[in-house]
Design a protein around this motif. Structure first.
Motif, PDB file in Angstrom:
ATOM      1  N   GLU A   1      12.872 -21.675 -22.483  1.00 12.75           N
ATOM      2  CA  GLU A   1      11.581 -22.154 -21.997  1.00 12.75           C
ATOM      3  C   GLU A   1      10.968 -21.228 -20.948  1.00 12.75           C
ATOM      4  N   ALA A   2      11.817 -20.515 -20.208  1.00 12.36           N
ATOM      5  CA  ALA A   2      11.301 -19.549 -19.234  1.00 12.36           C
ATOM      6  C   ALA A   2      10.922 -18.227 -19.901  1.00 12.36           C
ATOM      7  N   GLN A   3      11.331 -18.073 -21.163  1.00 10.19           N
ATOM      8  CA  GLN A   3      11.029 -16.867 -21.949  1.00 10.19           C
ATOM      9  C   GLN A   3      11.574 -15.611 -21.276  1.00 10.19           C
ATOM     10  N   VAL A   4      12.870 -15.691 -20.950  1.00 10.90           N
ATOM     11  CA  VAL A   4      13.567 -14.532 -20.390  1.00 10.90           C
ATOM     12  C   VAL A   4      14.854 -14.335 -21.188  1.00 10.90           C
ATOM     13  N   THR A   5      15.521 -13.236 -20.945  1.00 18.24           N
ATOM     14  CA  THR A   5      16.803 -12.983 -21.596  1.00 18.24           C
ATOM     15  C   THR A   5      17.934 -13.569 -20.756  1.00 18.24           C
ATOM     16  N   ARG A   6      19.088 -13.733 -21.381  1.00 22.34           N
ATOM     17  CA  ARG A   6      20.264 -14.209 -20.653  1.00 22.34           C
ATOM     18  C   ARG A   6      20.608 -13.232 -19.526  1.00 22.34           C
ATOM     19  N   ALA A   7      20.468 -11.936 -19.796  1.00 20.72           N
ATOM     20  CA  ALA A   7      20.753 -10.929 -18.769  1.00 20.72           C
ATOM     21  C   ALA A   7      19.834 -11.101 -17.562  1.00 20.72           C
ATOM     22  N   THR A   8      18.584 -11.470 -17.817  1.00 22.45           N
ATOM     23  CA  THR A   8      17.635 -11.686 -16.710  1.00 22.45           C
ATOM     24  C   THR A   8      18.071 -12.868 -15.855  1.00 22.45           C
ATOM     25  N   LEU A   9      18.502 -13.940 -16.511  1.00 19.41           N
ATOM     26  CA  LEU A   9      18.988 -15.099 -15.752  1.00 19.41           C
ATOM     27  C   LEU A   9      20.121 -14.682 -14.827  1.00 19.41           C
ATOM     28  N   TYR A  10      21.112 -13.961 -15.382  1.00 18.22           N
ATOM     29  CA  TYR A  10      22.289 -13.616 -14.584  1.00 18.22           C
ATOM     30  C   TYR A  10      22.019 -12.485 -13.588  1.00 18.22           C
ATOM     31  N   ARG A  11      20.904 -11.801 -13.749  1.00 17.83           N
ATOM     32  CA  ARG A  11      20.516 -10.825 -12.730  1.00 17.83           C
ATOM     33  C   ARG A  11      20.000 -11.541 -11.476  1.00 17.83           C
ATOM     34  N   HIS A  12      19.451 -12.739 -11.661  1.00 17.59           N
ATOM     35  CA  HIS A  12      18.860 -13.479 -10.540  1.00 17.59           C
ATOM     36  C   HIS A  12      19.752 -14.597 -10.014  1.00 17.59           C
ATOM     37  N   PHE A  13      20.602 -15.147 -10.864  1.00 20.76           N
ATOM     38  CA  PHE A  13      21.479 -16.257 -10.477  1.00 20.76           C
ATOM     39  C   PHE A  13      22.866 -16.009 -11.069  1.00 20.76           C
ATOM     40  N   THR A  14      23.900 -16.315 -10.291  1.00 24.05           N
ATOM     41  CA  THR A  14      25.262 -16.100 -10.793  1.00 24.05           C
ATOM     42  C   THR A  14      25.611 -17.062 -11.924  1.00 24.05           C
ATOM     43  N   GLY A  15      24.896 -18.159 -12.017  1.00 21.02           N
ATOM     44  CA  GLY A  15      25.150 -19.143 -13.058  1.00 21.02           C
ATOM     45  C   GLY A  15      24.324 -20.388 -12.796  1.00 21.02           C
ATOM     46  N   LYS A  16      24.603 -21.434 -13.551  1.00 18.53           N
ATOM     47  CA  LYS A  16      23.817 -22.664 -13.450  1.00 18.53           C
ATOM     48  C   LYS A  16      23.923 -23.291 -12.059  1.00 18.53           C
ATOM     49  N   GLU A  17      25.118 -23.257 -11.461  1.00 25.38           N
ATOM     50  CA  GLU A  17      25.286 -23.883 -10.151  1.00 25.38           C
ATOM     51  C   GLU A  17      24.365 -23.259  -9.105  1.00 25.38           C
ATOM     52  N   GLU A  18      24.274 -21.936  -9.113  1.00 30.06           N
ATOM     53  CA  GLU A  18      23.383 -21.286  -8.147  1.00 30.06           C
ATOM     54  C   GLU A  18      21.927 -21.643  -8.427  1.00 30.06           C
ATOM     55  N   LEU A  19      21.578 -21.820  -9.692  1.00 30.85           N
ATOM     56  CA  LEU A  19      20.224 -22.229 -10.063  1.00 30.85           C
ATOM     57  C   LEU A  19      19.935 -23.656  -9.571  1.00 30.85           C
ATOM     58  N   VAL A  20      20.927 -24.538  -9.705  1.00 26.05           N
ATOM     59  CA  VAL A  20      20.780 -25.915  -9.201  1.00 26.05           C
ATOM     60  C   VAL A  20      20.595 -25.899  -7.683  1.00 26.05           C
ATOM     61  N   LEU A  21      21.380 -25.081  -6.986  1.00 32.10           N
ATOM     62  CA  LEU A  21      21.261 -25.001  -5.523  1.00 32.10           C
ATOM     63  C   LEU A  21      19.900 -24.445  -5.116  1.00 32.10           C
ATOM     64  N   ALA A  22      19.382 -23.487  -5.886  1.00 35.07           N
ATOM     65  CA  ALA A  22      18.050 -22.947  -5.595  1.00 35.07           C
ATOM     66  C   ALA A  22      16.979 -24.016  -5.819  1.00 35.07           C
ATOM     67  N   TYR A  23      17.156 -24.823  -6.864  1.00 30.02           N
ATOM     68  CA  TYR A  23      16.242 -25.945  -7.132  1.00 30.02           C
ATOM     69  C   TYR A  23      16.224 -26.926  -5.960  1.00 30.02           C
ATOM     70  N   LEU A  24      17.392 -27.274  -5.452  1.00 32.02           N
ATOM     71  CA  LEU A  24      17.465 -28.202  -4.326  1.00 32.02           C
ATOM     72  C   LEU A  24      16.930 -27.574  -3.041  1.00 32.02           C
ATOM     73  N   ASP A  25      17.184 -26.279  -2.857  1.00 33.74           N
ATOM     74  CA  ASP A  25      16.648 -25.590  -1.680  1.00 33.74           C
ATOM     75  C   ASP A  25      15.128 -25.601  -1.706  1.00 33.74           C
ATOM     76  N   GLN A  26      14.560 -25.379  -2.884  1.00 31.61           N
ATOM     77  CA  GLN A  26      13.104 -25.415  -3.019  1.00 31.61           C
ATOM     78  C   GLN A  26      12.563 -26.815  -2.728  1.00 31.61           C
ATOM     79  N   ALA A  27      13.269 -27.847  -3.216  1.00 30.32           N
ATOM     80  CA  ALA A  27      12.856 -29.225  -2.939  1.00 30.32           C
ATOM     81  C   ALA A  27      12.961 -29.536  -1.447  1.00 30.32           C
ATOM     82  N   ASP A  28      14.004 -29.020  -0.804  1.00 35.73           N
ATOM     83  CA  ASP A  28      14.181 -29.211   0.633  1.00 35.73           C
ATOM     84  C   ASP A  28      13.025 -28.568   1.402  1.00 35.73           C
TER      85      ASP A  28
END
Length: 198
Positions: free
Chosen positions: A41-68
């Motif tokens: 849905e973000a229209q990126v590659t898997r490599a792009t995801l892992y270049r910005h986040f180590t995995g799903k957990e870091e993405l979840v933490l970034a989501y919560l940080d943004q909400a905070d």
């Protein structure tokens, strides 16, 4: 410099990934959403995801940080420099009520997340507790400046009123829920002010 940034600014791909994850996590839950869906849905590659986040957990933490950060900005924006302290409390309550009335409201992002991460040692659970501690301390300080005593008990009461409104707001008529919540905050102010005079 953080991962995936230039000159301290998030890259467009990172912003798109986090925006997509935020939308889906909030609407559908965290565990039910895999990284493949976010990548698609973000229209990126898997490599792009892992270049910005180590995995799903870091993405979840970034989501919560943004909400905070959003919640902190909401509370700061609700307060007026020359307002009476009790009016600041009312303004914060109105800002919360406006969030409950907003389209697509699905409850509190933090309460939703902690329900999926019950282990108190998990980083997501700890992030939720850190946010809630900040929120409790913030409203307790506001209530104390408004002369509400005891401020710590009033702060806990305010947080419980807010939690109840957040849970009810996606189940029942949001207008009725907000009216009840704002009336509860007003009663808290009135009772606390009366107690402080005795």
């Amino acid at each position: 410099m953080s991962r995936g940034t230039r000159s301290g600014r998030p890259s467009e791909a990172r912003t798109r990934l986090l925006g997509t994850a935020t939308r889906i996590f909030y609407a559908e839950g965290i565990h039910s959403v895999g990284v493949d869906r976010i990548i698609e849905e973000a229209q990126v590659t898997r490599a792009t995801l892992y270049r910005h986040f180590t995995g799903k957990e870091e993405l979840v933490l970034a989501y919560l940080d943004q909400a905070d950060q959003g919640m902190r900005a909401q509370i700061t924006g609700a307060r007026a420099p020359d307002a009476a302290p009790e009016d600041d409390v009312r303004a914060v309550a109105r800002a919360i009520a406006n969030g409950i009335r907003s389209p697509g409201f699905r409850g509190c992002a933090f309460l939703n997340a902690v329900a999926e991460y019950p282990d108190p040692d998990h980083p997501v659970h700890r992030a939720v507790l850190a946010h809630r501690q900040w929120f409790l301390e913030t409203v307790t300080e506001l209530l104390g400046r408004a002369g509400i005593e005891p401020a710590d008990a009033a702060g806990r009461h305010f947080v419980m009123l807010r939690d109840g409104a957040m849970a009810a707001g996606c189940l029942f008529d949001p207008e009725l829920v907000c009216e009840t919540f704002l009336r509860g905050v007003e009663s808290l102010l009135t009772a606390g002010a009366a107690a402080s005079r005795t």
